[in-house]
Design a protein around this motif. Structure first.
Motif, PDB file in Angstrom:
ATOM      1  N   LEU A   1      26.047 101.954 108.610  1.00  0.00           N
ATOM      2  CA  LEU A   1      26.823 101.304 109.803  1.00  0.00           C
ATOM      3  C   LEU A   1      25.906 100.270 109.837  1.00  0.00           C
ATOM      4  N   SER A   2      24.805 100.248 109.287  1.00  0.00           N
ATOM      5  CA  SER A   2      23.891  99.357 109.038  1.00  0.00           C
ATOM      6  C   SER A   2      24.153  98.096 108.592  1.00  0.00           C
ATOM      7  N   ASP A   3      25.284  97.674 108.209  1.00  0.00           N
ATOM      8  CA  ASP A   3      25.570  96.713 107.655  1.00  0.00           C
ATOM      9  C   ASP A   3      27.007  95.901 109.079  1.00  0.00           C
ATOM     10  N   TYR A   4      25.934  96.520 110.319  1.00  0.00           N
ATOM     11  CA  TYR A   4      26.804  95.390 111.157  1.00  0.00           C
ATOM     12  C   TYR A   4      25.953  94.878 112.008  1.00  0.00           C
ATOM     13  N   SER A   5      25.453  93.770 111.641  1.00  0.00           N
ATOM     14  CA  SER A   5      23.691  93.436 112.074  1.00  0.00           C
ATOM     15  C   SER A   5      24.485  93.032 113.795  1.00  0.00           C
ATOM     16  N   SER A   6      25.308  92.509 114.339  1.00  0.00           N
ATOM     17  CA  SER A   6      25.052  92.235 115.667  1.00  0.00           C
ATOM     18  C   SER A   6      26.481  93.145 116.199  1.00  0.00           C
TER      19      SER A   6
END
Length: 202
Positions: free
Chosen positions: A49-54
Motif C-alpha cells: 500500500l505504501s507504493d501508492y504515494s498519491s
C-alpha cells in the motif's frame, strides 16, 4: 463473605481480560489502523500500500477465481476501480484461498482469469495466508475500505445489497462509503454482512 467477593472479582477480571484478548483475533474492526503488507501481483511484482504515494485510500477486496459470488461481482469490482482509481481510491484485490485446497485459485490461474476479464487493478496472492486473518476476512468477496492518511478501516462488508444479481442492486455500500470519504463526510453505513464463499484453507 469478603473472601468470596474477592474471588468473584478476580474471576470476572480474568474472564474480561481473556475476552479482550480473543476479540482481537477476529481481525480489524472499523476504526482500527491496519498494517501494510507486501504481496505478489499477477505481474510477478511485489505490491504494498505504501507504493501508492498519491492515493487517498484503498478499496481492498478479498476475492478469488472460483467462488460464484466472486465471479458474479467481477464486473462490479472492475467498475469500482475504473470509477475511483483516478479519484484516489484504487481497488486492491487479494486472493486469500489456499491453492492446494482449491486448484482453480492457483497463482498461474489467477493470471489467466485476470487476463480473461481484463482486470484493471492489482490481483495479489496471499501466499501462506498471512494477510487475510489480520483483516478478519471470512468470505470471498469481502471488502475493506481504508483511508491512507491514517491507515484506518472505514468500512467492512459487501460491495452492495445484491450478492449475485447486479440488476437487483438497490444500495451500493462501497460507492456510498467512498463518495462520503471523498466529500469529507462521515460514512453512514460502516459495516454490512459479507455474503460469499468461505475462504479455503488446506
Amino acid at each position: 463473605m469478603k473472601f468470596t467477593k474477592v474471588i468473584l472479582i478476580i474471576c470476572v477480571f480474568a474472564l474480561t481480560a481473556f475476552t479482550l484478548k480473543t476479540d482481537k483475533k477476529d481481525g480489524y474492526k472499523v476504526g482500527d489502523k491496519i498494517e501494510d503488507f507486501s504481496l505478489k501481483n499477477i505481474d510477478n511484482k511485489i505490491v504494498s500500500l505504501s507504493d501508492y504515494s498519491s492515493a487517498k485510500g484503498f478499496i481492498i477486496i478479498f476475492t478469488c477465481n472460483t467462488c460464484p459470488y466472486s465471479v458474479a461481482n467481477e464486473d462490479r469490482i472492475i467498475s469500482l476501480d475504473q470509477k475511483y482509481k483516478k479519484a484516489g481510491f484504487p481497488v486492491i484485490a487479494i486472493n486469500p484461498n489456499d491453492p492446494v485446497a482449491v486448484s482453480g485459485d492457483s497463482f498461474e490461474k489467477m493470471k489467466v482469469r485476470a487476463d480473461e476479464k481484463g482486470f484493471t487493478f492489482p490481483y495479489l496472492f496471499d501466499d501462506g495466508q498471512k494477510v487475510y486473518p489480520k483483516f478478519g476476512a471470512t468470505k470471498t468477496p469481502h471488502v475493506y475500505i481504508v483511508t491512507k492518511k491514517d491507515m484506518k478501516v472505514q468500512y467492512i462488508g459487501a460491495i452492495d445489497n445484491s450478492s449475485r444479481d447486479e440488476d437487483s442492486v438497490t444500495e451500493k455500500y462501497v460507492e456510498n462509503a467512498v463518495d462520503a470519504l471523498l466529500a469529507g463526510k462521515k460514512v453512514e453505513k460502516t459495516e454490512t454482512r459479507a455474503i460469499g464463499c468461505s475462504i479455503k484453507v488446506q
